[in-house]
Design a protein around this motif. Structure first.
Motif, mmCIF file in Angstrom:
data_model
loop_
_atom_site.group_PDB
_atom_site.id
_atom_site.type_symbol
_atom_site.label_atom_id
_atom_site.label_comp_id
_atom_site.label_asym_id
_atom_site.label_seq_id
_atom_site.Cartn_x
_atom_site.Cartn_y
_atom_site.Cartn_z
ATOM 1 N N GLN A 19 0.811 -1.203 0.000
ATOM 2 C CA GLN A 19 0.000 0.000 0.000
ATOM 3 C C GLN A 19 0.848 1.257 0.000
ATOM 4 O O GLN A 19 0.361 2.319 -0.341
ATOM 5 C CB GLN A 19 -0.979 0.026 1.178
ATOM 6 N N PHE A 22 0.686 3.513 -2.876
ATOM 7 C CA PHE A 22 -0.483 4.358 -3.069
ATOM 8 C C PHE A 22 -0.603 5.405 -1.983
ATOM 9 O O PHE A 22 -1.587 6.085 -1.898
ATOM 10 C CB PHE A 22 -1.759 3.509 -3.047
ATOM 11 N N ARG A 61 -8.465 5.372 3.168
ATOM 12 C CA ARG A 61 -7.784 6.660 3.178
ATOM 13 C C ARG A 61 -8.779 7.731 2.743
ATOM 14 O O ARG A 61 -9.604 7.502 1.868
ATOM 15 C CB ARG A 61 -6.590 6.637 2.227
ATOM 16 N N GLY A 62 -8.710 8.898 3.382
ATOM 17 C CA GLY A 62 -9.570 10.021 3.023
ATOM 18 C C GLY A 62 -10.740 10.221 3.958
ATOM 19 O O GLY A 62 -11.618 11.035 3.690
ATOM 20 N N GLN A 98 -7.329 7.758 8.272
ATOM 21 C CA GLN A 98 -7.192 6.408 7.737
ATOM 22 C C GLN A 98 -7.712 5.391 8.750
ATOM 23 O O GLN A 98 -7.874 5.690 9.924
ATOM 24 C CB GLN A 98 -5.735 6.094 7.402
ATOM 25 N N ASN A 117 -14.990 0.996 -2.886
ATOM 26 C CA ASN A 117 -13.905 1.903 -3.239
ATOM 27 C C ASN A 117 -14.470 3.125 -3.969
ATOM 28 O O ASN A 117 -15.365 2.993 -4.801
ATOM 29 C CB ASN A 117 -12.877 1.190 -4.119
ATOM 30 N N HIS A 118 -13.980 4.298 -3.622
ATOM 31 C CA HIS A 118 -14.370 5.581 -4.221
ATOM 32 C C HIS A 118 -15.790 6.011 -3.848
ATOM 33 O O HIS A 118 -16.382 6.831 -4.529
ATOM 34 C CB HIS A 118 -14.193 5.572 -5.744
ATOM 35 N N TYR A 125 -14.475 11.564 0.091
ATOM 36 C CA TYR A 125 -14.256 10.516 -0.909
ATOM 37 C C TYR A 125 -13.288 9.505 -0.301
ATOM 38 O O TYR A 125 -12.191 9.865 0.113
ATOM 39 C CB TYR A 125 -13.650 11.213 -2.128
ATOM 40 N N GLU A 127 -10.875 6.138 -0.362
ATOM 41 C CA GLU A 127 -10.100 5.217 -1.190
ATOM 42 C C GLU A 127 -9.791 3.974 -0.361
ATOM 43 O O GLU A 127 -9.488 4.085 0.829
ATOM 44 C CB GLU A 127 -8.792 5.856 -1.646
ATOM 45 N N PHE A 129 -7.568 0.256 -0.136
ATOM 46 C CA PHE A 129 -6.385 -0.452 -0.612
ATOM 47 C C PHE A 129 -6.245 -1.762 0.150
ATOM 48 O O PHE A 129 -6.538 -1.802 1.353
ATOM 49 C CB PHE A 129 -5.109 0.376 -0.375
#
Length: 132
Positions: A19, A22, A61-62, A98, A117-118, A125, A127, A129
């Protein structure tokens, strides 16, 4: 190496932390900042790497910084998240924004990755992984 008019450097990653490729653009350990072409026996930059098996955990993440484990459970409603399988916050070794979520099986993690995802958590938003 050049791609178009852009100078590109390649670095070895740490296979135990895929990861990081990314992440925030910085290496998180492993082989360090060593150009790929400088490594003896390193694969050719265009060489295909074998796919890595997916584990039963995902990294998010995000997320909003104030998000809780309950918010993450709501995000994954309908998925088999293991009891106490959500790590949110620095007290659990997770960066702000996260989380790490452990699922009952790699297949369930793969389904969550493909379907969530997304997507959004509130106005953020998210993400996803694979996490090994």
């Amino acid at each position: 190496q050049m791609i178009g008019n852009r100078y590109i450097e390649l670095f070895l990653g740490d296979r135990s932390r895929p990861q990081s490729a990314f992440g925030n653009g910085y290496s998180h350990g492993g082989g360090g900042h060593v150009p790929l072409h400088a490594q003896p026996g390193a694969p050719h930059p265009g060489a295909q790497q074998p796919p890595q098996p997916m584990g039963a955990a995902l990294r998010l993440r995000g997320m909003p910084y104030q998000a809780t484990a309950e918010d993450v459970m709501a995000f994954f409603a309908g998925y088999a998240v293991i009891p106490n399988g959500i790590a949110v916050g620095q007290q659990h070794g997770v960066q702000p924004g996260q989380a790490i979520v452990h699922f009952a099986s790699p297949e369930e993690a793969g389904r969550a990755l493909a379907e969530r995802n997304h997507q959004h958590m509130g106005s953020r938003y998210i993400e996803l992984f694979p996490h090994h």
